[in-house]
Design a protein around this motif. Structure first.
Motif, PDB file in Angstrom:
ATOM      1  N   ILE A  86       0.923  -1.139  -0.050  1.00 27.61           N
ATOM      2  CA  ILE A  86      -0.064  -0.110   0.164  1.00 27.61           C
ATOM      3  C   ILE A  86       0.853   1.350   0.037  1.00 27.61           C
ATOM      4  CG2 ILE A  86      -0.155   0.196   2.828  1.00 27.61           C
ATOM      5  CD1 ILE A  86      -3.334   0.752   2.158  1.00 27.61           C
ATOM      6  N   GLY A  87       0.302   2.221  -0.303  1.00 28.29           N
ATOM      7  CA  GLY A  87       1.214   3.551  -0.390  1.00 28.29           C
ATOM      8  C   GLY A  87       2.421   3.411  -1.540  1.00 28.29           C
ATOM      9  N   GLY A  88       3.413   3.962  -0.745  1.00 27.35           N
ATOM     10  CA  GLY A  88       4.831   3.822  -1.616  1.00 27.35           C
ATOM     11  C   GLY A  88       5.243   2.523  -2.089  1.00 27.35           C
ATOM     12  N   VAL A 143       4.670  -9.806  -1.399  1.00 29.63           N
ATOM     13  CA  VAL A 143       4.245  -9.166  -0.267  1.00 29.63           C
ATOM     14  C   VAL A 143       5.423  -7.906  -0.050  1.00 29.63           C
ATOM     15  CG1 VAL A 143       3.713  -8.986   2.001  1.00 29.63           C
ATOM     16  CG2 VAL A 143       3.405 -10.962   0.734  1.00 29.63           C
ATOM     17  N   VAL A 144       4.803  -6.690  -0.274  1.00 28.16           N
ATOM     18  CA  VAL A 144       5.670  -5.553  -0.293  1.00 28.16           C
ATOM     19  C   VAL A 144       5.580  -4.501   0.948  1.00 28.16           C
ATOM     20  CG1 VAL A 144       6.546  -3.653  -1.537  1.00 28.16           C
ATOM     21  CG2 VAL A 144       5.861  -5.613  -2.643  1.00 28.16           C
ATOM     22  N   SER A 145       6.379  -4.712   1.846  1.00 30.68           N
ATOM     23  CA  SER A 145       6.147  -3.877   3.223  1.00 30.68           C
ATOM     24  C   SER A 145       7.577  -3.576   3.725  1.00 30.68           C
ATOM     25  CB  SER A 145       5.469  -4.522   4.333  1.00 30.68           C
ATOM     26  OG  SER A 145       5.247  -3.632   5.336  1.00 30.68           O
ATOM     27  N   LYS A 146       8.036  -2.392   3.508  1.00 25.56           N
ATOM     28  CA  LYS A 146       9.487  -1.883   4.110  1.00 25.56           C
ATOM     29  C   LYS A 146       9.499  -2.324   5.617  1.00 25.56           C
ATOM     30  CE  LYS A 146      13.108   1.324   4.636  1.00 25.56           C
ATOM     31  NZ  LYS A 146      13.518   2.746   4.278  1.00 25.56           N
ATOM     32  N   SER A 147       8.268  -2.075   6.270  1.00 21.02           N
ATOM     33  CA  SER A 147       8.186  -1.919   7.920  1.00 21.02           C
ATOM     34  C   SER A 147       7.864  -3.454   8.204  1.00 21.02           C
ATOM     35  CB  SER A 147       7.245  -1.006   8.322  1.00 21.02           C
ATOM     36  OG  SER A 147       5.853  -1.296   8.029  1.00 21.02           O
ATOM     37  N   GLY A 148       7.196  -4.017   7.541  1.00 21.25           N
ATOM     38  CA  GLY A 148       6.611  -5.530   7.780  1.00 21.25           C
ATOM     39  C   GLY A 148       5.442  -5.416   8.819  1.00 21.25           C
ATOM     40  N   SER A 149       4.898  -4.085   9.116  1.00 25.10           N
ATOM     41  CA  SER A 149       3.833  -4.080  10.266  1.00 25.10           C
ATOM     42  C   SER A 149       2.737  -3.541   9.648  1.00 25.10           C
ATOM     43  CB  SER A 149       4.468  -3.304  11.201  1.00 25.10           C
ATOM     44  OG  SER A 149       4.857  -2.219  10.929  1.00 25.10           O
ATOM     45  N   GLY A 207      13.021   5.315   1.258  1.00 26.35           N
ATOM     46  CA  GLY A 207      11.625   5.263   1.715  1.00 26.35           C
ATOM     47  C   GLY A 207      10.637   4.884   0.625  1.00 26.35           C
ATOM     48  N   GLY A 208       9.293   4.506   1.384  1.00 25.35           N
ATOM     49  CA  GLY A 208       8.503   3.765   0.531  1.00 25.35           C
ATOM     50  C   GLY A 208       7.992   4.698  -0.731  1.00 25.35           C
ATOM     51  N   ARG A 209       7.718   5.860  -0.903  1.00 26.74           N
ATOM     52  CA  ARG A 209       7.325   6.452  -1.938  1.00 26.74           C
ATOM     53  C   ARG A 209       8.405   7.063  -2.851  1.00 26.74           C
ATOM     54  NH1 ARG A 209       6.663   9.089   2.701  1.00 26.74           N
ATOM     55  NH2 ARG A 209       7.689  11.136   3.022  1.00 26.74           N
ATOM     56  N   ALA A 287       0.730  12.151  -6.757  1.00 28.91           N
ATOM     57  CA  ALA A 287      -0.104  12.796  -5.544  1.00 28.91           C
ATOM     58  C   ALA A 287       0.334  12.142  -4.296  1.00 28.91           C
ATOM     59  CB  ALA A 287      -1.546  12.376  -5.865  1.00 28.91           C
ATOM     60  N   GLN A 288       0.623  11.111  -4.152  1.00 27.62           N
ATOM     61  CA  GLN A 288       1.094  10.531  -2.980  1.00 27.62           C
ATOM     62  C   GLN A 288       2.631  10.983  -2.604  1.00 27.62           C
ATOM     63  OE1 GLN A 288       3.325   7.240  -2.315  1.00 27.62           O
ATOM     64  NE2 GLN A 288       3.042   7.124  -0.227  1.00 27.62           N
ATOM     65  N   LEU A 289       3.635  11.217  -3.649  1.00 30.90           N
ATOM     66  CA  LEU A 289       4.783  11.517  -3.467  1.00 30.90           C
ATOM     67  C   LEU A 289       4.590  13.214  -2.859  1.00 30.90           C
ATOM     68  CD1 LEU A 289       7.867  10.849  -4.061  1.00 30.90           C
ATOM     69  CD2 LEU A 289       7.491  12.009  -6.262  1.00 30.90           C
ATOM     70  N   GLY A 434      -3.416   7.760  13.172  1.00 27.37           N
ATOM     71  CA  GLY A 434      -4.348   7.230  12.699  1.00 27.37           C
ATOM     72  C   GLY A 434      -3.946   5.684  12.943  1.00 27.37           C
ATOM     73  N   LYS A 435      -2.858   5.117  12.584  1.00 26.10           N
ATOM     74  CA  LYS A 435      -2.288   3.886  12.438  1.00 26.10           C
ATOM     75  C   LYS A 435      -2.702   3.333  13.977  1.00 26.10           C
ATOM     76  CE  LYS A 435       1.259   3.584   9.030  1.00 26.10           C
ATOM     77  NZ  LYS A 435       2.904   2.986   8.935  1.00 26.10           N
ATOM     78  N   LYS A 436      -2.030   4.168  14.927  1.00 26.69           N
ATOM     79  CA  LYS A 436      -2.112   3.688  16.345  1.00 26.69           C
ATOM     80  C   LYS A 436      -3.559   3.464  16.902  1.00 26.69           C
ATOM     81  CE  LYS A 436       2.465   5.526  17.442  1.00 26.69           C
ATOM     82  NZ  LYS A 436       2.949   6.589  18.032  1.00 26.69           N
TER      83      LYS A 436
HETATM   84  O1  PA5 Z   1       5.808   6.183   1.257  1.00 29.64           O
HETATM   85  C1  PA5 Z   1       5.837   5.919   2.379  1.00 29.64           C
HETATM   86  O2  PA5 Z   1       6.712   5.865   3.389  1.00 29.64           O
HETATM   87  C2  PA5 Z   1       4.480   5.088   2.583  1.00 29.64           C
HETATM   88  O3  PA5 Z   1       3.340   5.382   1.853  1.00 29.64           O
HETATM   89  C3  PA5 Z   1       4.560   3.765   2.682  1.00 29.64           C
HETATM   90  O4  PA5 Z   1       5.078   2.831   1.549  1.00 29.64           O
HETATM   91  C4  PA5 Z   1       3.328   2.770   3.324  1.00 29.64           C
HETATM   92  O5  PA5 Z   1       2.915   3.289   4.426  1.00 29.64           O
HETATM   93  C5  PA5 Z   1       3.514   1.382   3.345  1.00 29.64           C
HETATM   94  O6  PA5 Z   1       4.632   1.209   4.386  1.00 29.64           O
HETATM   95  P1  PA5 Z   1       5.268  -0.256   4.350  1.00 29.64           P
HETATM   96  O7  PA5 Z   1       6.075  -0.330   3.252  1.00 29.64           O
HETATM   97  O8  PA5 Z   1       6.122  -0.165   5.496  1.00 29.64           O
HETATM   98  O9  PA5 Z   1       4.201  -1.432   4.615  1.00 29.64           O
END
Ligand code: PA5
Length: 465
Positions: A86-88, A143-149, A207-209, A287-289, A434-436
Motif C-alpha cells: 500500500i502507499g509507496g 508482499v511488499v512492506s518495508k516495515s513489515g507491520s 523510503g516507500g514513496r 499525488a502521494q509523493l 491514525g495507525k495507532k
Molecule cells: O511512502 C511511504 O513511506 C508510505 O506510503 C509507505 O510506503 C506505506 O505506508 C507502506 O509502508 P510499508 O512499506 O512499511 O508497508
C-alpha cells in the motif's frame, strides 16, 4: 540535445506567456539564488547517502540478479502476480505498469509477462473479488512492506496465505510468495526465519514513496515483462540532469521552483493532468509523493510549519468535461502541470464522413492524435488567458525510458521542494496517529490506551440523520 529527453515547458508560467501572474526575470533570479542553496544541501545529502533513491538508477547486473532470479522462478510457477502493498509499496509499480501495458491491461490477455494486480486496499469487496477470480494454483504473491507491520498489507497476506494453503498446501504456498522488505528488521523477516520465503531487500535509506526503482517496483515490473533496464537507464540520465546546479538546466529544480513560487503566491493546489489515460497512474503516484512528502506540521528545526500543496490527479481530455470549469473560473488557487506525449505510439485517423455538417466535417481526415494534442495546448492557452499558470512535462513517448526519466525528475523535485519549505520530505509522522488508533480498535497488544481513547469517542448512532 537528443529528442528522447523529457522536457519541462514553463512558457505559461512566464510573464511573457501568462502576463502579470507570470514570473518576471527578477523572480527567476531570486529562485535561482534560492535553488543554489538547495543545490548545496542536496549535494551534501547525496554525498552522505541520505537520498538513497538517487543511486538506484545506477544499479548493475549484480544488484538486479536476485530480482531477475525471483522473476524467472515465479514465471515458472504462475501466470499471475499479485502485489500486496500500500502507499509507496504499491503506487510506483501500478503507475509504470499502467503506463506501459495500458489502462485497460486487465481487460485483455498479456502479450508477454505475467498478469499483474496490485491489491493495495483491504477492502473486502475488491480484495475478495480478486482472490475469488484467480486460479490460486497459477498465482504468486509479492508482499511488499518495508516495515513489515502495515496492517492492510499483513491482513491481505494472511488471508491470501490461508487460501493458498487450502488450495496447494503450506509448502507450495510458501514457494509462491516473495517478500520485499527491510534487509534485517520487521515481521516479514521474522516469518522468513520460520519458513523458507524468498526475500528481496528495500534499502534502509529508501523510503516507500521513493522506492519504485528498487525491488519494490522492479520485481513486479520484471514479472509483468517490462524493460526495467530501460526504466533505470532513463532514470540514470535524468539523475545526471538533476545534479546540475543551475535552475535553467535542471528540470527538477525548475519544477520545484515553479510549484513553490506559486504556492507562496496562494496556489495551494497542484493539479497533475496527463493527456493520456495510461498516465493516470503516474498522476496518482505523484499525488502521494507530493502530499506525503511536503505536507508537514514542523520545519526541520521543530518550529511550526503547517505547509504543503494539495496534489490533484486528473486526466486530459477526460477531465476537461469534469474539473476544467473549476480550474478556469474557480478560485485562483491552482497550478496545473500537464503531461503531454510527442508520440502516442499509434495513430488513428478520423474517417471523412458527414461532409454536409460543418460541425462534424472538420474532424474527418484528421487524426485523434492531433485532436488530443490540440486540446492540451488549447486548454493551457485558455487557462493562461485567465492569468492561470500551467507547466507541461513533455514526454517523447510512452516507454520505460521516458517513465524512468519523469519519475526520477518528480522524486528529485519533491526533495528540492522540501528544502524550499524547510521541512523533511522523507518522513511521514502524520500518518502514525491514525495507525495507532486503528491498532487500538483492532485490539493489538500494547495499544490499550488507544483502545480506551476510541471507546470514549464512540458516538455510534448519536448523530445519525
Ligand atoms: O511512502 C511511504 O513511506 C508510505 O506510503 C509507505 O510506503 C506505506 O505506508 C507502506 O509502508 P510499508 O512499506 O512499511 O508497508
Amino acid at each position: 540535445m537528443p529528442d528522447s529527453q523529457v522536457r519541462l515547458d514553463f512558457g505559461f508560467c512566464t510573464a511573457q506567456g501568462l502576463g502579470p501572474n507570470g514570473l518576471a526575470a527578477a523572480d527567476l533570479e531570486g529562485l535561482s539564488r534560492e535553488l543554489a542553496r538547495v543545490h548545496q544541501a542536496m549535494a551534501q545529502e547525496r554525498a552522505q547517502d541520505v537520498l538513497g533513491f538517487w543511486s538506484l538508477p545506477a544499479m548493475g547486473e549484480k544488484e538486479l540478479e536476485p530480482m531477475q532470479a525471483q522473476a524467472r522462478r515465479l514465471a515458472g510457477l504462475a501466470d499471475t502476480l499479485v502485489v500486496l502493498g500500500i502507499g509507496g509499496s504499491a503506487l510506483g509499480a501500478t503507475a509504470v505498469d499502467m503506463a506501459l501495458a495500458g489502462f485497460l491491461r486487465h481487460a485483455f490477455p498479456r502479450q508477454n509477462g505475467m498478469r499483474l494486480f496490485v491489491a493495495d486496499n483491504p477492502d473486502p469487496r475488491a480484495f475478495g473479488q480478486l482472490l475469488e477470480g484467480l486460479d490460486l494454483k497459477r498465482t504468486a504473491f509479492n508482499v511488499v512492506s518495508k516495515s513489515g507491520s502495515t496492517a492492510e498489507t499483513m491482513a491481505q497476506f494472511m488471508v491470501a496465505l490461508e487460501r493458498m494453503e487450502k488450495a496447494l498446501g503450506h509448502e507450495e504456498a510458501v514457494k509462491r510468495v516473495v517478500f520485499t522488505t527491510d534487509p534485517e528488521k520487521g515481521n516479514l523477516r521474522l516469518l522468513a526465519g520460520r519458513d523458507p520465503y524468498a526475500c528481496l531487500e528495500v534499502p534502509p535509506n529508501v523510503g516507500g514513496r521513493f522506492s519504485v526503482l528498487s525491488a519494490v517496483g522492479l520485481l513486479p515490473l520484471m514479472c509483468a515483462g517490462h524493460d526495467v533496464k530501460a526504466l533505470l537507464a532513463g532514470a540514470a540520465r535524468m539523475a545526471e540532469r538533476c545534479e546540475g546546479a543551475g535552475l535553467m538546466d535542471n528540470p527538477a529544480y525548475m519544477f520545484a521552483a515553479l510549484a513553490m513560487h506559486y504556492w507562496r503566491a496562494g496556489r495551494n493546489i497542484l493539479v497533475m493532468m496527463p493527456y493520456a489515460t495510461d498516465l493516470f497512474g503516474l498522476a496518482q503516484w505523484f499525488a502521494q509523493l507530493w502530499a506525503e512528502s511536503l505536507g508537514k506540521a514542523q520545519h526541520r528545526d521543530g518550529s511550526p510549519a503547517l505547509v504543503g500543496q494539495v496534489p490533484v490527479a486528473a486526466v486530459g481530455a477526460t477531465d476537461q468535461h469534469s474539473q476544467l470549469q473549476l480550474y478556469m473560473e474557480g478560485p485562483q488557487d491552482k497550478l496545473v502541470c500537464f503531461v503531454s506525449l510527442d508520440d502516442y505510439g499509434r495513430e488513428i485517423t478520423i474517417p471523412a464522413m458527414f461532409g454536409d455538417i460543418d460541425a462534424l466535417a472538420y474532424l474527418g481526415g484528421q487524426t485523434m492524435n492531433k485532436l488530443i494534442a490540440s486540446e492540451a495546448v488549447a486548454t493551457a492557452a485558455a487557462l493562461a488567458k485567465g492569468g492561470r499558470p500551467s507547466l507541461c512535462l513533455r514526454l517523447p513517448g510512452l516507454d520505460a525510458d521516458a517513465m524512468g526519466q519523469v519519475m526520477f525528475l518528480l522524486e528529485a523535485a519533491t526533495v528540492a521542494a522540501g528544502h524550499m519549505l524547510d521541512i523533511d520530505p522523507l518522513d511521514q509522522p502524520g500518518v502514525e496517529l491514525g495507525k495507532k488508533l486503528t491498532y487500538g480498535l483492532m485490539g493489538r497488544k500494547g495499544f490499550e490506551d488507544q483502545a480506551r481513547e476510541m471507546e470514549a469517542l464512540d458516538q455510534a448512532g448519536r448523530y445519525l440523520v
